[in-house]
Design an enzyme around this catalytic site. Structure first.
Site, mmCIF file in Angstrom:
data_model
loop_
_atom_site.group_PDB
_atom_site.id
_atom_site.type_symbol
_atom_site.label_atom_id
_atom_site.label_comp_id
_atom_site.label_asym_id
_atom_site.label_seq_id
_atom_site.Cartn_x
_atom_site.Cartn_y
_atom_site.Cartn_z
ATOM 1 N N ASN A 141 0.848 -1.198 0.000
ATOM 2 C CA ASN A 141 0.000 0.000 0.000
ATOM 3 C C ASN A 141 0.875 1.236 0.000
ATOM 4 O O ASN A 141 1.725 1.402 0.872
ATOM 5 C CB ASN A 141 -0.880 0.042 1.261
ATOM 6 C CG ASN A 141 -1.919 1.140 1.202
ATOM 7 O OD1 ASN A 141 -2.936 0.998 0.525
ATOM 8 N ND2 ASN A 141 -1.667 2.241 1.873
ATOM 9 N N GLU A 142 0.701 2.068 -1.017
ATOM 10 C CA GLU A 142 1.394 3.362 -1.103
ATOM 11 C C GLU A 142 2.873 3.265 -0.736
ATOM 12 O O GLU A 142 3.313 3.769 0.307
ATOM 13 C CB GLU A 142 0.694 4.397 -0.221
ATOM 14 C CG GLU A 142 -0.659 4.804 -0.744
ATOM 15 C CD GLU A 142 -1.202 6.070 -0.064
ATOM 16 O OE1 GLU A 142 -0.723 6.430 1.018
ATOM 17 O OE2 GLU A 142 -2.122 6.675 -0.624
ATOM 18 N N GLU A 313 -8.104 5.166 -4.266
ATOM 19 C CA GLU A 313 -8.723 5.780 -3.087
ATOM 20 C C GLU A 313 -9.165 7.189 -3.478
ATOM 21 O O GLU A 313 -8.347 8.008 -3.875
ATOM 22 C CB GLU A 313 -7.724 5.877 -1.923
ATOM 23 C CG GLU A 313 -7.198 4.525 -1.475
ATOM 24 C CD GLU A 313 -6.209 4.627 -0.306
ATOM 25 O OE1 GLU A 313 -6.070 5.724 0.266
ATOM 26 O OE2 GLU A 313 -5.559 3.617 -0.001
ATOM 27 N N TRP A 321 -5.614 13.985 7.955
ATOM 28 C CA TRP A 321 -4.149 14.044 8.082
ATOM 29 C C TRP A 321 -3.496 15.350 7.683
ATOM 30 O O TRP A 321 -2.281 15.499 7.789
ATOM 31 C CB TRP A 321 -3.512 12.903 7.303
ATOM 32 C CG TRP A 321 -4.074 12.683 5.921
ATOM 33 C CD1 TRP A 321 -5.009 11.742 5.574
ATOM 34 C CD2 TRP A 321 -3.760 13.394 4.720
ATOM 35 N NE1 TRP A 321 -5.295 11.829 4.228
ATOM 36 C CE2 TRP A 321 -4.542 12.834 3.679
ATOM 37 C CE3 TRP A 321 -2.895 14.452 4.402
ATOM 38 C CZ2 TRP A 321 -4.485 13.285 2.361
ATOM 39 C CZ3 TRP A 321 -2.845 14.904 3.090
ATOM 40 C CH2 TRP A 321 -3.628 14.314 2.089
ATOM 41 N N GLN A 362 -9.870 7.928 12.759
ATOM 42 C CA GLN A 362 -11.285 8.002 13.159
ATOM 43 C C GLN A 362 -11.961 9.286 12.688
ATOM 44 O O GLN A 362 -13.178 9.351 12.584
ATOM 45 C CB GLN A 362 -11.425 7.839 14.675
ATOM 46 C CG GLN A 362 -10.606 8.804 15.478
ATOM 47 C CD GLN A 362 -10.694 8.504 16.961
ATOM 48 O OE1 GLN A 362 -11.530 9.063 17.660
ATOM 49 N NE2 GLN A 362 -9.862 7.593 17.440
ATOM 50 N N HIS A 364 -11.527 10.570 9.684
ATOM 51 C CA HIS A 364 -11.535 10.530 8.221
ATOM 52 C C HIS A 364 -12.902 10.047 7.740
ATOM 53 O O HIS A 364 -13.364 8.978 8.117
ATOM 54 C CB HIS A 364 -10.438 9.562 7.761
ATOM 55 C CG HIS A 364 -10.121 9.627 6.300
ATOM 56 N ND1 HIS A 364 -11.024 9.324 5.325
ATOM 57 C CD2 HIS A 364 -8.971 9.956 5.673
ATOM 58 C CE1 HIS A 364 -10.441 9.465 4.138
ATOM 59 N NE2 HIS A 364 -9.194 9.856 4.328
HETATM 60 C C1 GAL Z 1 -3.900 6.918 2.126
HETATM 61 C C2 GAL Z 1 -3.733 5.495 2.598
HETATM 62 C C3 GAL Z 1 -4.963 4.983 3.288
HETATM 63 C C4 GAL Z 1 -5.484 6.005 4.252
HETATM 64 C C5 GAL Z 1 -5.762 7.267 3.508
HETATM 65 C C6 GAL Z 1 -6.360 8.341 4.369
HETATM 66 O O1 GAL Z 1 -2.681 7.563 2.034
HETATM 67 O O2 GAL Z 1 -3.419 4.631 1.547
HETATM 68 O O3 GAL Z 1 -4.646 3.792 3.978
HETATM 69 O O4 GAL Z 1 -4.537 6.209 5.243
HETATM 70 O O5 GAL Z 1 -4.571 7.757 2.975
HETATM 71 O O6 GAL Z 1 -6.610 9.509 3.630
#
Ligand code: GAL
Length: 655
Positions: A141-142, A313, A321, A362, A364
């Protein structure tokens, strides 16, 4: 064009799964991504494999006809694994080992992690590789998220020495390429070379650049390992990785070359907040994101994906974040989704199905609220699903977009300018974006391509500052017949990060006979006026001072102090500075017209994109706009008056 969602069955009671799957299906979701952080549930202790819950989760989704994108869980090695091997955790630039307790806490160069990864990927491949519902695999993942590309561990250092040996053959070749005689840095053997950290003042820039190249290659090696195992166990399935937005710490092209689909994770509001945008731009686009940011990434990933790229996503509401996390204006989740399809996406997958009430994320949003009621993003996703049906019914399967303008993109340019910056705000990503944004503000469709891409069919090629020119590029640019624009600092370094013997632009001199005899970087707020006919502007950040003794070189514009600012030789154009957005767009408009294109200054916030005979219009602005040249168009979605955050899809308009 399909919709997907990211789902974490391990976060929710099993009693909810069936209802979730039914509601996904009813919403119009076709594929569900699962498993990327589930290692501690799959293998709670070494060798104790718990497939039962995952079998049932996949079965529940499959029972509703949903396809599963199965992920390898290697971004989150569990505690027991970390405790078993002392070389899994990466080491930062201060020489400190990273700790367990979040994610991505592994070192791409760790032998034991490589083996543990092989093992878990193989086990997953054996278990689900031929499952009829599993149609795609996401590796990890990323890669690189949270600054995890580069590690300065003993394993990385050891592998770096091997990498150098393979690249240079002899230590003398390395000493010459780097120029280690400076400050008595000469090495007698590869074994003497350490990672470039902990030095008294700056470490040797060529050493640092090679370390970054090495770290980038380590990501590709690690991904290839996963892909090879999965292909062997899961024939015919699509291999995909979810890259990040405007993330340049490793070269994505070789990684994508091992995949079928390049996907990326789109968070337009979070990106605007954490990236370089000045405060007034952050305020202006607070709840929409910058009108060119998501599309830059769409065009970038389209250019490296064998099959149509995906958004793995998609931001569905506020994220958690960034420094500040506003909520999107109503309509933006729909607009972002359509923008992705306009640029060629095969899938838009929302992150996540439901907001989770515990742990780091939580706050998000998801398509559903924590109380399981459909959130705003969920309502808009449902509308997009219905509109997809309408568009596909009216227009069939849409071909991929193809621009007449190419923007040359090079990951290593970013590393080089960062390592050897000369001006503290010389940011490759920003300047590449600014060129792209100028082109998009003129209504032009843009392909973002690597340096070795075929250049056939482009009328205009734009190279943001491109320090290292591959040997064959000048001839290929010439042969393309396109109008070509280079940003400043192009051709300014050799591949080993030295000044070219004939001065910059070095290898470009065969098509652009000029010499940059001096450069200057400009501190913030310092600008230099420039004028080109009616077009007035200012240079900021950087100036190249250019000379030429070739009569074929035209100086089209000069700075107030007389130095050339814009030069041209036949179809090759050179911008000797970073100019403001209006001047850049104004000049690109002239070049595009010379290239036979039809640039048009779009209303602020309006963006157009053509795909498969359709035009997609997207309004990022807070005012309605009347679409240009839409008279007589046949509208499938929306109409010629585009409300704020509106989307229109039509065909038959004048190009
Ligand atoms: C992405 C990540 C996800 C989640 C998401 C939140 O960077 O792949 O797992 O953390 O951000 O915005």
């Amino acid at each position: 064009m399909r919709l997907g969602v990211c789902y974490y069955p391990e976060h929710w009671p099993e009693t909810m799964w069936e209802d979730d799957a039914k509601r996904m299906k009813a919403l119009g979701i076709k594929q569900v991504r699962i498993g990327e952080f589930a290692w501690s549930r799959i293998e709670p202790s070494p060798g104790d494999l718990r497939w039962d819950w995952l079998d049932r989760a996949i079965g529940t989704l499959a029972a509703q006809g949903l396809e599963v994108v199965m992920c390898t869980p290697t971004a989150t090695p569990p505690k027991w694994l970390i405790d078993r091997h002392d070389d899994v955790l990466a080491v930062d630039a201060n020489g400190r080992q990273r700790a367990f307790g979040s994610r991505r806490h592994y070192d791409f160069s760790s032998d034991s992690y490589f083996e543990e990864s092989q093992r878990i990927v193989r086990l997953l491949g054996e278990r689900y590789g031929r499952h009829p519902a599993v149609t795609a695999w996401q590796t990890d993942n990323e890669y690189g998220c949270h600054q995890t590309v580069v590690s300065y561990s003993a394993s990385a250092q050891r592998r770096f020495r091997g990498w150098l040996r393979a690249r240079y053959g002899t230590i003398d070749a390395l000493n010459t390429a780097w120029g280690t005689v400076f400050w008595s840095m000469e090495y007698r053997s590869f074994d003497e070379i350490d990672a470039p950290i902990g030095t008294v003042t700056e470490a040797h820039p060529s050493h640092r650049l090679d370390y970054q190249r090495f770290a980038s290659d380590e990501v590709a090696r690690y991904n290839r390992m996963q892909v090879d195992i999965l292909r062997a166990h899961s024939p015919g399935r699509v291999m995909v990785h979810n890259f990040m937005q405007m993330f340049l710490e490793f070269d994505h092209y070789p990684v994508a070359a091992d995949l079928d689909v390049a996907s990326w994770d789109s968070y337009p509001l979070g990106a605007l907040e954490v990236m370089w945008f000045p405060p007034e731009e952050k305020a202006r686009w607070l709840r929409t994101g910058h009108p060119d940011f998501a599309s830059f990434n769409h065009d970038l990933y389209r250019g490296m994906s064998t099959q149509p790229f995906w958004v793995m996503e998609q931001q569905p509401g506020p994220v958690n974040w960034a420094h500040w996390n506003p909520h999107p204006l109503p309509g933006m989740v729909r607009l972002w989704s359509w923008e992705a399809f306009a640029h060629g996406a095969g899938c838009v997958s929302y992150f996540r199905w439901r907001q989770v009430p515990f742990a780091q994320e939580q706050m998000h949003a998801g398509l559903n609220r924590p109380d399981n009621r459909l959130d705003v993003g969920g309502v808009e996703a449902e509308r997009v699903a219905q509109e997809i049906d309408r568009v596909e019914h009216a227009a069939g399967a849409l071909a991929q977009p193809r621009g007449k303008v190419a923007l040359l993109f090079d990951y290593s340019a970013k590393w080089l300018f960062e390592i050897h910056y000369q001006g503290a705000d010389f940011q490759y990503a920003r300047f590449a974006f600014d060129y792209y944004s100028a082109l998009r503000s003129l209504g032009l469709d843009v392909d973002i391509v690597p340096l070795d891409a075929s250049l056939d069919g482009y009328a205009m090629i734009v190279a943001p500052p491109l320090p290292v020119i591959p040997d064959d590029l000048p001839a290929r640019l010439e042969k393309s017949g396109a109008q070509v624009v280079f940003g400043p600092r192009s051709g300014s370094k050799t591949v080993s990060l030295q000044i070219p013997p004939t001065l910059p632009p070095g290898a470009l001199q065969s098509i652009l006979p000029i010499r940059v005899w001096r450069v200057e970087s400009l501190r913030p707020q310092v600008t230099e006026p420039v004028q080109l006919g009616e077009l007035k502007g200012r240079a900021a950040h950087w100036r190249d001072l250019v000379e030429s003794d070739d009569a074929g070189v035209q100086t089209l514009a000069r700075f107030a102090d007389g130095h050339p600012a814009v030069l041209k030789h036949q179809r090759m154009h050179y911008l000797a500075a970073i100019f403001d957005a209006d001047f850049t767009a104004g000049y690109f408009e002239q070049v595009a017209a010379a290239a036979g294109l039809a640039p048009q200054r779009l209303a602020d916030g309006l963006r157009l994109q053509r795909r498969g005979g359709l035009t997609f219009a997207l309004n990022y602005a807070d005012a309605a706009v009347t679409l240009p040249q839409a008279a007589g168009a046949d509208f499938i979605v929306g109409g010629p008056e585009l409300p704020p955050q509106g989307v229109a899809i039509y065909r038959g308009a004048q190009e």
